[in-house]
Enzyme design. Structure first.
Site, PDB file in Angstrom:
ATOM      1  N   LYS A   1       0.843  -1.213   0.000  1.00  0.00           N
ATOM      2  CA  LYS A   1       0.000   0.000   0.000  1.00  0.00           C
ATOM      3  C   LYS A   1       0.869   1.251   0.000  1.00  0.00           C
ATOM      4  CE  LYS A   1      -4.257  -1.483   2.255  1.00  0.00           C
ATOM      5  NZ  LYS A   1      -5.378  -0.901   1.552  1.00  0.00           N
TER       6      LYS A   1
ATOM      7  N   HIS B   1      13.862  -1.635  -1.627  1.00  0.00           N
ATOM      8  CA  HIS B   1      13.438  -1.752  -3.025  1.00  0.00           C
ATOM      9  C   HIS B   1      14.457  -2.622  -3.768  1.00  0.00           C
ATOM     10  CE1 HIS B   1      11.266  -0.507  -6.606  1.00  0.00           C
ATOM     11  NE2 HIS B   1      12.442  -0.433  -7.205  1.00  0.00           N
TER      12      HIS B   1
HETATM   13  C1  GRF Z   1      11.127  -7.481  -1.732  1.00  0.00           C
HETATM   14  O1  GRF Z   1      11.718  -7.727  -2.980  1.00  0.00           O
HETATM   15  C2  GRF Z   1      11.185  -6.006  -1.413  1.00  0.00           C
HETATM   16  O2  GRF Z   1      12.310  -5.356  -1.933  1.00  0.00           O
HETATM   17  C3  GRF Z   1       9.954  -5.478  -2.076  1.00  0.00           C
HETATM   18  O3  GRF Z   1       8.993  -6.493  -1.919  1.00  0.00           O
HETATM   19  C4  GRF Z   1       9.633  -7.763  -1.753  1.00  0.00           C
HETATM   20  C5  GRF Z   1       9.120  -8.344  -0.480  1.00  0.00           C
HETATM   21  O4  GRF Z   1       9.532  -9.667  -0.244  1.00  0.00           O
HETATM   22  N1  GRF Z   1       9.596  -4.189  -1.554  1.00  0.00           N
HETATM   23  P1  GRF Z   1       9.281 -10.353   1.160  1.00  0.00           P
HETATM   24  O5  GRF Z   1       7.788 -10.260   1.462  1.00  0.00           O
HETATM   25  O6  GRF Z   1      10.095  -9.638   2.193  1.00  0.00           O
HETATM   26  O7  GRF Z   1       9.714 -11.775   0.978  1.00  0.00           O
END
Ligand code: GRF
Length: 185
Positions: free
Chosen positions: A83, A101
């Protein structure tokens, strides 16, 4: 003891890396006060329950705001939280919200740049390197001040899936702990 709240929406492997860092004292004097998920089926909720961390499922922002106000955390950690937070909430918790990210921002950030889309674009553009970035959240999308960044070489035979996995496991799961340490001081 510094209090952090982790916001998730999915698998929660980054959350797991933070839980593990608290357990093995890589993150000292840090308590995960709550894990908040925007999605009731997020596997990350199970990870929190397994680690005896209180959880909440919150879909609306006014509820989120009041829960955050009550906890008054030192840091709000977005870990796969899908969100977008309002400018108002971001302003209230200025410099207290961080996000991870899966690319080297400012490249491959912004609208539509999430999940496999990011890694597809990196491959399409023939990048030799990619990586991950931890940054403060401001009112833009993926535009806040960069806290930490680490690179990873792209291999000739990489697919979006293999790249996603290596960025997650080799970079994200390591740098989030380092970034939290750096911000909490
Ligand atoms: C990760 O790649 C993060 O960089 C992005 O969403 C993904 C989340 O993965 N914002 P997880 O739920 O921590 O396994």
């Amino acid at each position: 003891m510094k209090k952090i709240v982790v916001l998730i929406s999915g698998g929660g492997t980054n959350l797991q890396s933070i839980i593990d860092s608290v357990k093995n004292s890589e993150l000292k004097n840090v308590e995960i006060a709550k894990v908040i998920s925007s999605n009731k089926n997020a596997y990350g909720l199970k990870r929190a329950v397994n680690a005896n961390i209180p959880t909440s499922i919150i879909q609306n922002e006014s509820e989120l705001k009041s829960v955050l106000r009550n906890i008054n955390p030192d840091l709000i950690v977005l870990a796969g939280y899908v969100k977008i937070l309002s400018a108002e909430l971001v302003a209230e918790f200025e410099n207290k919200i961080i996000n991870i990210h899966p690319a080297l921002l400012p490249k491959y950030g912004g609208k539509g740049m999430y999940g496999l889309n990011v890694h597809k674009k990196v491959l399409e553009n023939g990048e030799k390197q990619t990586g991950a970035t931890v940054h403060f959240v401001d009112k833009g999308t993926d535009t806040g001040e960069i806290i930490l960044q680490k690179t990873l070489d792209v291999k000739k035979n990489d697919t979006p899936e293999t790249l996603q996995k290596r960025v997650l496991e080799n970079i994200e799961h390591k740098i989030y702990t380092h970034a939290i340490k750096k911000v909490l001081g």
